[in-house]
Scaffold this active site. Structure first.
Site, PDB file in Angstrom:
ATOM      1  N   ASP A   1      19.536  51.770 -47.569  1.00 23.61           N
ATOM      2  CA  ASP A   1      19.995  50.912 -48.660  1.00 23.61           C
ATOM      3  C   ASP A   1      18.836  50.095 -49.228  1.00 23.61           C
ATOM      4  O   ASP A   1      17.735  50.091 -48.667  1.00 23.61           O
ATOM      5  CB  ASP A   1      21.138  49.998 -48.177  1.00 23.61           C
ATOM      6  CG  ASP A   1      20.827  49.292 -46.851  1.00 23.61           C
ATOM      7  OD1 ASP A   1      19.671  49.320 -46.408  1.00 23.61           O
ATOM      8  OD2 ASP A   1      21.758  48.728 -46.255  1.00 23.61           O
TER       9      ASP A   1
ATOM     10  N   ASP B   1      30.731  41.692 -40.642  1.00 24.30           N
ATOM     11  CA  ASP B   1      32.023  42.074 -41.231  1.00 24.30           C
ATOM     12  C   ASP B   1      32.319  43.567 -41.046  1.00 24.30           C
ATOM     13  O   ASP B   1      33.237  44.099 -41.661  1.00 24.30           O
ATOM     14  CB  ASP B   1      32.056  41.706 -42.725  1.00 24.30           C
ATOM     15  CG  ASP B   1      30.986  42.443 -43.539  1.00 24.30           C
ATOM     16  OD1 ASP B   1      30.215  43.243 -42.952  1.00 24.30           O
ATOM     17  OD2 ASP B   1      30.926  42.224 -44.766  1.00 24.30           O
TER      18      ASP B   1
ATOM     19  N   HIS C   1      30.191  46.044 -41.792  1.00 24.66           N
ATOM     20  CA  HIS C   1      29.577  46.976 -42.754  1.00 24.66           C
ATOM     21  C   HIS C   1      28.521  47.855 -42.102  1.00 24.66           C
ATOM     22  O   HIS C   1      27.896  47.490 -41.114  1.00 24.66           O
ATOM     23  CB  HIS C   1      29.046  46.249 -44.002  1.00 24.66           C
ATOM     24  CG  HIS C   1      27.802  45.434 -43.827  1.00 24.66           C
ATOM     25  ND1 HIS C   1      27.676  44.169 -44.350  1.00 24.66           N
ATOM     26  CD2 HIS C   1      26.618  45.694 -43.231  1.00 24.66           C
ATOM     27  CE1 HIS C   1      26.464  43.703 -44.079  1.00 24.66           C
ATOM     28  NE2 HIS C   1      25.805  44.603 -43.397  1.00 24.66           N
TER      29      HIS C   1
ATOM     30  N   GLU D   1      30.495  47.527 -47.708  1.00 25.23           N
ATOM     31  CA  GLU D   1      31.300  46.357 -47.348  1.00 25.23           C
ATOM     32  C   GLU D   1      32.761  46.764 -47.099  1.00 25.23           C
ATOM     33  O   GLU D   1      33.172  47.871 -47.463  1.00 25.23           O
ATOM     34  CB  GLU D   1      31.230  45.327 -48.476  1.00 25.23           C
ATOM     35  CG  GLU D   1      29.829  44.768 -48.726  1.00 25.23           C
ATOM     36  CD  GLU D   1      29.376  43.759 -47.658  1.00 25.23           C
ATOM     37  OE1 GLU D   1      29.772  43.894 -46.479  1.00 25.23           O
ATOM     38  OE2 GLU D   1      28.626  42.838 -48.011  1.00 25.23           O
TER      39      GLU D   1
HETATM   40  C1  GLP Z   1      21.960  44.261 -43.514  1.00 27.45           C
HETATM   41  C2  GLP Z   1      21.675  45.745 -43.605  1.00 27.45           C
HETATM   42  C3  GLP Z   1      22.470  46.509 -42.598  1.00 27.45           C
HETATM   43  C4  GLP Z   1      22.348  45.861 -41.239  1.00 27.45           C
HETATM   44  C5  GLP Z   1      22.879  44.461 -41.298  1.00 27.45           C
HETATM   45  C6  GLP Z   1      22.835  43.747 -39.973  1.00 27.45           C
HETATM   46  O1  GLP Z   1      23.104  43.875 -44.167  1.00 27.45           O
HETATM   47  N1  GLP Z   1      21.915  46.301 -44.905  1.00 27.45           N
HETATM   48  O2  GLP Z   1      21.998  47.841 -42.563  1.00 27.45           O
HETATM   49  O3  GLP Z   1      23.055  46.595 -40.289  1.00 27.45           O
HETATM   50  O4  GLP Z   1      22.058  43.764 -42.213  1.00 27.45           O
HETATM   51  O5  GLP Z   1      21.611  43.142 -39.824  1.00 27.45           O
HETATM   52  P1  GLP Z   1      21.082  42.523 -38.486  1.00 27.45           P
HETATM   53  O6  GLP Z   1      20.777  43.682 -37.624  1.00 27.45           O
HETATM   54  O7  GLP Z   1      19.864  41.757 -38.875  1.00 27.45           O
HETATM   55  O8  GLP Z   1      22.173  41.677 -37.958  1.00 27.45           O
END
Ligand code: GLP
Length: 256
Positions: free
Chosen positions: A65, A132, A134, A139
């Site tokens: 992404d 959440d 995702h 989302e």
């Molecule tokens: C972002 C990314 C996700 C990731 C999420 C969780 O939103 N787009 O791919 O899984 O963060 O991040 P973290 O691992 O820092 O909690």
């Protein structure tokens, strides 16, 4: 799904690196995720590259992404993040991600989806999970069959990610993200989560109903998923003892 519970974030890194290493040695196509969850694994892969010569030169990689509207050289643009945390440190040159600065975002989404397909698909996809539920930036409410497209971030995700931007206002509202169908087309998906803040999302994803309300629950339909969590992120799993037992007694013919 195989659920592996390990004591610490560092231990998730070693285990995920063990899985990824096999694909690197085979010159596979890697699906890379940003976020803090995979970083212990990236650090461990960097260590193996430096100390054992683990060679990434035969691999290509695709990102999950990207934020829309961040200049390509912005430090929080995901292609910059992945260069810093992994690619530049291991000599991984062929890294592609969706272009969040494209004038025609819909066309860019379609082109990115096609580039993943044309490359023969992803052999191993690393994913974190949002608080959440995702995956990537899919989302709650995302179609379980979705493909790469523009999405709007929830307030919760923007708040979660504000720590990287200094303020909530600086976090973009829009992103380009591989869809849940895109992610599900990877041959092996490894979900890594650490910390108590992910415990509810992990339990919903692994043990809840398959539902667009928890996008990561779509992984229950995938034939080859490894879920690697630390004790804190495993805190809400009802079958945690069973997963521990099954992992300890895993038949030795069965790899990850
Ligand atoms: C972002 C990314 C996700 C990731 C999420 C969780 O939103 N787009 O791919 O899984 O963060 O991040 P973290 O691992 O820092 O909690």
């Amino acid at each position: 799904m195989e659920v592996v519970i390990v004591p610490t974030p560092e231990a998730t890194g070693r285990l995920v690196a063990d899985v990824v290493e096999g694909y690197v040695r085979a010159g596979g196509t890697l699906g890379l995720a940003t976020g803090s969850s995979p970083e212990p694994a990236y650090d461990e892969l960097v260590r193996r590259h430096r100390e054992t010569g683990l060679d990434f030169s035969g691999c290509r990689a695709f990102l999950l992404d990207e934020y829309v509207g961040l200049p390509g050289d912005h430090p929080q643009a995901y292609r910059q993040v992945i260069r810093r945390v992994l690619a530049d440190r291991v000599g991984l040159v062929d890294v592609r991600g969706p272009d969040g600065t494209a004038a025609d975002l819909a066309a860019e989404a379609t082109a990115y989806e096609e580039s993943v397909r044309a490359a023969g698909g992803v052999d191993i996809q690393l994913v974190g999970i949002g608080s959440d539920g995702h995956l990537g930036f899919n989302e709650p409410g995302s179609s379980l069959g979705s493909r790469t497209r523009v999405k709007t971030l929830t307030e919760r995700t923007r708040r979660d990610n504000a720590r990287f931007f200094g303020s909530l206002e600086a976090v973009p509202h829009h992103v380009l993200t591989q869809g849940l169908g895109t992610i599900g087309a990877a041959r092996h998906v490894v979900l890594v989560a650490t910390g108590a803040g992910k415990a509810e999302a992990v339990a919903d994803a692994v043990e809840g109903p398959v539902s667009a309300f928890c996008p990561a629950s779509v992984l229950q339909l995938h034939p080859h998923v490894t879920v690697v969590v630390d004790e804190a992120a495993a805190g809400r799993l009802r079958l945690a003892d069973y997963y521990r037992f099954a992992h300890e007694h895993k038949p030795d013919w069965q790899g990850y």
